[in-house]
Design a protein around this motif. Structure first.
Motif, short mmCIF file in Angstrom:
data_model
loop_
_atom_site.label_atom_id
_atom_site.label_comp_id
_atom_site.label_asym_id
_atom_site.label_seq_id
_atom_site.Cartn_x
_atom_site.Cartn_y
_atom_site.Cartn_z
N VAL A 133 51.67 17.24 42.43
CA VAL A 133 52.22 18.01 44.40
C VAL A 133 53.45 18.17 43.92
CG1 VAL A 133 50.61 16.54 44.51
CG2 VAL A 133 52.57 15.08 44.03
N GLN A 134 53.98 18.09 43.05
CA GLN A 134 56.08 18.47 42.69
C GLN A 134 55.62 19.67 43.17
OE1 GLN A 134 58.32 16.54 40.80
NE2 GLN A 134 56.35 15.81 38.83
N GLU A 135 56.64 19.88 43.49
CA GLU A 135 56.86 21.05 44.17
C GLU A 135 58.49 22.08 43.69
OE1 GLU A 135 57.03 22.32 48.20
OE2 GLU A 135 55.97 21.32 48.81
N ASP A 136 58.00 22.61 42.78
CA ASP A 136 58.78 23.29 41.42
C ASP A 136 57.98 24.11 40.85
OD1 ASP A 136 57.32 21.60 39.69
OD2 ASP A 136 58.58 20.43 38.50
N ASP A 137 58.75 25.14 39.81
CA ASP A 137 57.97 26.09 38.99
C ASP A 137 57.01 26.08 37.92
OD1 ASP A 137 59.91 27.94 40.15
OD2 ASP A 137 60.99 27.33 38.77
N VAL A 138 56.50 24.23 37.58
CA VAL A 138 55.73 23.88 37.06
C VAL A 138 54.35 24.47 37.12
CG1 VAL A 138 54.74 21.89 35.51
CG2 VAL A 138 56.97 22.36 35.61
N GLN A 139 53.82 24.15 38.62
CA GLN A 139 52.30 24.85 38.67
C GLN A 139 52.50 26.35 37.85
OE1 GLN A 139 49.33 22.44 39.19
NE2 GLN A 139 48.75 24.64 39.11
N ALA A 140 52.96 26.99 38.36
CA ALA A 140 53.25 28.56 37.89
C ALA A 140 53.26 28.98 36.44
CB ALA A 140 54.60 29.34 38.41
N VAL A 150 49.72 29.36 31.64
CA VAL A 150 49.69 28.29 29.77
C VAL A 150 48.18 28.78 30.29
CG1 VAL A 150 48.49 26.59 28.96
CG2 VAL A 150 51.11 26.94 29.94
N LEU A 151 47.29 28.00 31.35
CA LEU A 151 46.02 28.22 31.50
C LEU A 151 44.73 29.47 31.53
CD1 LEU A 151 45.25 25.72 34.20
CD2 LEU A 151 44.64 25.20 31.78
N THR A 196 55.86 12.20 37.47
CA THR A 196 56.69 10.69 37.86
C THR A 196 55.40 10.02 37.85
OG1 THR A 196 56.23 11.10 40.19
CG2 THR A 196 58.10 11.86 39.89
N ALA A 197 54.62 10.41 36.93
CA ALA A 197 53.33 9.23 36.69
C ALA A 197 53.15 8.64 38.06
CB ALA A 197 53.84 7.98 35.77
N CYS A 198 52.44 9.50 39.71
CA CYS A 198 52.41 8.89 40.46
C CYS A 198 51.02 9.14 40.00
CB CYS A 198 52.73 10.27 41.91
SG CYS A 198 52.24 11.78 41.62
N ARG A 199 50.29 9.89 39.81
CA ARG A 199 49.01 10.09 39.11
C ARG A 199 47.71 10.63 39.94
NH1 ARG A 199 47.20 3.89 36.96
NH2 ARG A 199 48.69 3.92 34.82
N ALA A 200 48.69 11.50 40.92
CA ALA A 200 48.51 12.60 42.30
C ALA A 200 47.46 13.21 41.75
CB ALA A 200 48.92 12.73 43.26
N CYS A 201 48.22 13.68 40.29
CA CYS A 201 47.31 14.57 40.09
C CYS A 201 45.75 14.27 38.92
CB CYS A 201 47.84 15.04 38.56
SG CYS A 201 48.12 14.19 37.29
N GLN A 202 45.40 12.81 39.09
CA GLN A 202 44.41 12.46 38.06
C GLN A 202 43.06 11.91 39.32
OE1 GLN A 202 45.92 9.50 36.10
NE2 GLN A 202 46.62 11.09 33.98
N ARG A 203 44.27 12.34 40.61
CA ARG A 203 42.70 11.55 42.27
C ARG A 203 41.40 12.40 41.95
NH1 ARG A 203 47.87 10.86 45.55
NH2 ARG A 203 48.78 8.77 44.69
N GLY A 223 55.16 17.49 29.21
CA GLY A 223 54.90 15.88 29.82
C GLY A 223 54.09 16.38 31.25
N ARG A 224 54.12 17.38 32.22
CA ARG A 224 53.73 17.48 32.99
C ARG A 224 52.15 18.03 32.83
NH1 ARG A 224 56.99 18.92 37.03
NH2 ARG A 224 54.32 19.93 38.69
N LEU A 225 51.77 18.79 31.24
CA LEU A 225 51.00 19.70 31.33
C LEU A 225 50.22 18.51 31.14
CD1 LEU A 225 49.80 22.49 30.79
CD2 LEU A 225 51.24 22.43 28.58
N CYS A 226 50.10 17.86 30.00
CA CYS A 226 50.33 16.17 29.15
C CYS A 226 48.97 15.44 30.39
CB CYS A 226 50.46 15.90 28.73
SG CYS A 226 51.06 16.22 27.29
#
Length: 106
Positions: free
Chosen positions: A59-66, A71-72, A44-51, A97-100
């Protein structure tokens, strides 16, 4: 392996199967993540991941973090997706998109 086909019996899966078998025959451990089965949201381009660049996450609660954690931890990442309308499928696009937008400092 991130498998982005929305169909269970897809050409993408047919191509991945011998690829995985070849790797496993050579002693490699493979994990395939079927993105069609995951709860995925677009960035969503909220940039919370860049703070805070010292952490890795969204900050989104879905399966992407897992998925990002998997991947890491891998030595080789394979992206497998059919191409629809000159681009990968929605599930793959959502993850890419989220990984980038993530960055991990060591």
């Amino acid at each position: 392996m991130l498998q982005g086909s929305p169909r269970e019996k897809s050409n993408t899966n047919a191509l991945l199967t011998p690829f995985i078998q070849g790797l496993e025959e050579r002693g490699h451990c493979c994990q395939t993540i079927l993105l069609r089965e995951k709860d995925l949201r677009l960035c969503t381009a909220c940039r919370a991941c860049q703070r805070d660049w010292t952490i890795f996450g969204c900050v989104q609660e879905d399966d992407v973090q897992a998925i990002i954690d998997s991947v890491l931890s891998c030595d080789l990442l394979v992206l497998a997706s059919p191409i629809y309308a000159w681009y990968c499928t929605f599930p793959m696009k959502a993850v890419l998109g989220r990984l980038c937008h993530q960055r991990k400092t060591q």
